[in-house]
Design an enzyme around this catalytic site. Structure first.
Site, PDB file in Angstrom:
ATOM      1  N   CYS A 336       0.836  -1.201   0.000  1.00  0.00           N
ATOM      2  CA  CYS A 336       0.000   0.000   0.000  1.00  0.00           C
ATOM      3  C   CYS A 336       0.877   1.260   0.000  1.00  0.00           C
ATOM      4  CB  CYS A 336      -0.977  -0.044   1.171  1.00  0.00           C
ATOM      5  SG  CYS A 336      -2.354   1.110   0.982  1.00  0.00           S
ATOM      6  N   HIS A 433      -3.736  -5.320   1.269  1.00  0.00           N
ATOM      7  CA  HIS A 433      -3.491  -5.671   2.662  1.00  0.00           C
ATOM      8  C   HIS A 433      -3.990  -7.100   2.904  1.00  0.00           C
ATOM      9  CE1 HIS A 433      -2.299  -1.708   4.099  1.00  0.00           C
ATOM     10  NE2 HIS A 433      -3.315  -1.182   3.435  1.00  0.00           N
TER      11      HIS A 433
END
Length: 494
Positions: A336, A433
Site C-alpha cells: 500500500c 493488505h
C-alpha cells in the site's frame, strides 16, 4: 425457533485501555451465537490504524471485524459508525459510516461530536432492528474526566440508549481493585447503577488467594464479580491498534529474517501477524536500520501519511540500507503506502495527508502516484500473475498509481491487475493488505523472497481457534446467572 436473547443489549467498558474489552466482547458474541441467539457487535467510536473493509464497502476497526466473525457475520460499517485514524498526535482522519469525512484536529472533533452522535444512533437503530442482541464495546475508560462532556464512546452512549454495562479490569497490570473502585467513584449515580457487575481479566495463580479481595470488592461496591478470567497463553487475536509482537515466534539464527521499518504513521500492523506466527520466520520492526543486522527481506508497510513517512525513512537512513540490501541480492516488498514509496514520485495536490505538494519516491519502480479525494475501499481476491496460487485481502488507500512498472503486476485480482514486479525480480509491491493471510499466498511470497523451508500457518483457522478458545473460557468462568440477574435488577430499578 431460535432462542430469544436474555437481554437486547449489553455493553463492556474497561477501567483502562487494553483491559480486555475487545476480547470479552468477542467471547460474548461467540458464546451467545452458540446459544442460537442472533447477535451482532457494536463499537460507537473507535480510534485505530488497524482497519478492515466491510461488506458494504466501508471501513471499520479491525477488532469489530473479528467480533463480526465471532457472530458468524460479515463486517458492516454499522458495527463501528465512527472511526478515527490518527494522522499525528493532534489530528485524525474522521470516518463516518465507513466513509472518510475529513481530517480534524482534536478540538474540531470535540465540537463535531454532536453530529457524530447522530451517526452512532442511526447505526444503533439499524443493528437493534436487525438482531435480537447487540454486544457493545466501549473505548478507553469511562472515567476520563476531560472527555465526559459529549461522550459517545462510553457512558454517554450507554445513557443515551439505556444499556447495562459490564466493567472489566486487567489484574495482570496490578491495582485491579483500585481500578474498579476508582472508576466507579468517578461515575455519576445513574452511571454507577448501570454497572451490573465486574470481570477481572488475565488472572494467574491460585484463585483461592484472590477470594478475600473479591469478597471485599462486592461488599464495598454492592456489585457482583461475574468472572475471573485466566491469562490465556498463546491466544491469537488481531490487535485493535498498537503494533503487537506477542505472537512472534522465538528468534533463532537460522530463521528467515524479515525487516519492517517502523515509521511514525505505520498502519495495518496486522498484515504482519501471519509472518510473526510463521515457525521459520523472524520479523524485526525497527525504527532505524542500525537496530537490525542484515535482512533476507525488507517490507515497507502501509502508512497513514506516506510523504511524511517517506521523509522519515530517508532521514533515518533506510534508503541507503535498502539500496545496499538490493546490491547484495536481497528482496524488497512494498504494501500500500510502502508500494507507493517505491515509485518515482508521490503527489498530494489536495493536501489530503498534509500540506499540498509532491515528494520524490525511491525510484525503484517506474511509476508515480497521485493521492485522490475518494478512498479506495474493497475486499478482493484473485491469483498471482500468470500463476494458480490464490491470494485474498482488502484495499484501503487514497492513491492512484500509473506507469510502465504496472505492466508487470504482482497479482491478477477479480477487478484487474494489482501491484508491480521489477524487471530484475528483486522489488515488488501491491495495494493489497492481508496478502500473507492465505497460507498458499504467504508461502509463494516467501518463496519469491528466497525462503523455501517450512510452510505458513493457516492464519484464518488460527483466528477461529482463538475465538473458540475465548468462548470456552468464558463459558467455564463466567456466572451467566449472576449476569442476567444483574441486568434484571438494573431494569427493575429504572
Amino acid at each position: 425457533m431460535k432462542p430469544s436473547a436474555p437481554f437486547p443489549a449489553l455493553m463492556v467498558q474497561g477501567t483502562t485501555s487494553d483491559a480486555g474489552k475487545s476480547t470479552l466482547v468477542t467471547a460474548l458474541c461467540r458464546y451467545y451465537r452458540r446459544q442460537g441467539v442472533s447477535v451482532a457487535p457494536f463499537k460507537p467510536q473507535n480510534m485505530a490504524l488497524n482497519s478492515a473493509v466491510t461488506v458494504d464497502g466501508g471501513e471499520i476497526g479491525r477488532a469489530q471485524a473479528a467480533q463480526a466473525a465471532a457472530c458468524g457475520l460479515e463486517p458492516h460499517s454499522d458495527m463501528n459508525p465512527v472511526l478515527l485514524k490518527p494522522n499525528s498526535d493532534t489530528t485524525a482522519q474522521v470516518v463516518i459510516h465507513g466513509k472518510v469525512l475529513q481530517n480534524q484536529s482534536a478540538a474540531q472533533y470535540h465540537d463535531y461530536k454532536k453530529v457524530a452522535k447522530q451517526a452512532v444512533l442511526e447505526s444503533w437503530r439499524r443493528l437493534t432492528g436487525q438482531y435480537s442482541m447487540v454486544v457493545v464495546e466501549g473505548a478507553g475508560s469511562p472515567a476520563e474526566i476531560n472527555l465526559r462532556a459529549g461522550d459517545i464512546a462510553n457512558m454517554g452512549f450507554a445513557e443515551a440508549v439505556d444499556c447495562p454495562v459490564i466493567l472489566i479490569a486487567d489484574i495482570d497490570r496490578g491495582g485491579v481493585f483500585a481500578h474498579l473502585v476508582g472508576t466507579l467513584e468517578l461515575l455519576s449515580a445513574s452511571e454507577r447503577r448501570r454497572v451490573v457487575g465486574f470481570v477481572i481479566n488475565r488472572f494467574r495463580g491460585d484463585i483461592a488467594l484472590l477470594q478475600s479481595g473479591l469478597d471485599w470488592l462486592e461488599a464495598k461496591t454492592g456489585k457482583p464479580v461475574l468472572a475471573v478470567l485466566p491469562y490465556l497463553h498463546d491466544l491469537y487475536l488481531e490487535a485493535e491498534d498498537a503494533l503487537s509482537t506477542r505472537h512472534a515466534c522465538s528468534a533463532n539464527s537460522a530463521a528467515f529474517h524479515i525487516v519492517v521499518p517502523h515509521l511514525p504513521s505505520f498502519s495495518n500492523h496486522t498484515d504482519f501477524d501471519p509472518l510473526q506466527l510463521h515457525p521459520g520466520v523472524q520479523v524485526s520492526f525497527a525504527k532505524r536500520p542500525e537496530q537490525v543486522e542484515g535482512a533476507d527481506l525488507i517490507v515497507l508497510p502501509g502508512s497513514k501519511a506516506v510523504r511524511s513517512d517517506l521523509a522519515q525513512l530517508r532521514e533515518r537512513g533506510w534508503d541507503s540500507f535498502i539500496r545496499r540490501h538490493l546490491r547484495y541480492g536481497g528482496k524488497l516488498l512494498g504494501i500500500c503506502g510502502g508500494f507507493q514509496m517505491l515509485g518515482r514520485a508521490i503527489a498530494d495536490p489536495l493536501g489530503l495527508e498534509g500540506a499540498p505538494g509532491q515528494a520524490e519516491g525511491l525510484a525503484l519502480l517506474d511509476m508515480a502516484t497521485e493521492l485522490q479525494a475518494e478512498k479506495c475501499l474493497k475486499r478482493t481476491a484473485g491469483r498471482f500473475y500468470r500463476q494458480s496460487t490464490p491470494v485474498a485481502g482488502y484495499e484501503i488507500h487514497l492513491g492512484l498509481s500509473s506507469g510502465p512498472a504496472l505492466s508487470q503486476p504482482l497479482f491478477e485480482l477479480a477487478d484487474g491487475p494489482d501491484g508491480a514486479v521489477a524487471a530484475d525480480g528483486q522489488v515488488a509491491g501491491s495495494y493489497l493488505h492481508g496478502l500473507f493471510d492465505l497460507p498458499e499466498a504467504c508461502d509463494a511470497l516467501l518463496d519469491w523472497a528466497g525462503y523455501r523451508a517450512e510452510s505458513a500457518v493457516d492464519f484464518n483457522a488460527l483466528r477461529e481457534a482463538g475465538i473458540e478458545r475465548l468462548a470456552d473460557c468464558l463459558a467455564e468462568h463466567c456466572d451467566f446467572a449472576k449476569l442476567e440477574a444483574g441486568v434484571r435488577r438494573f431494569r427493575s430499578e429504572q
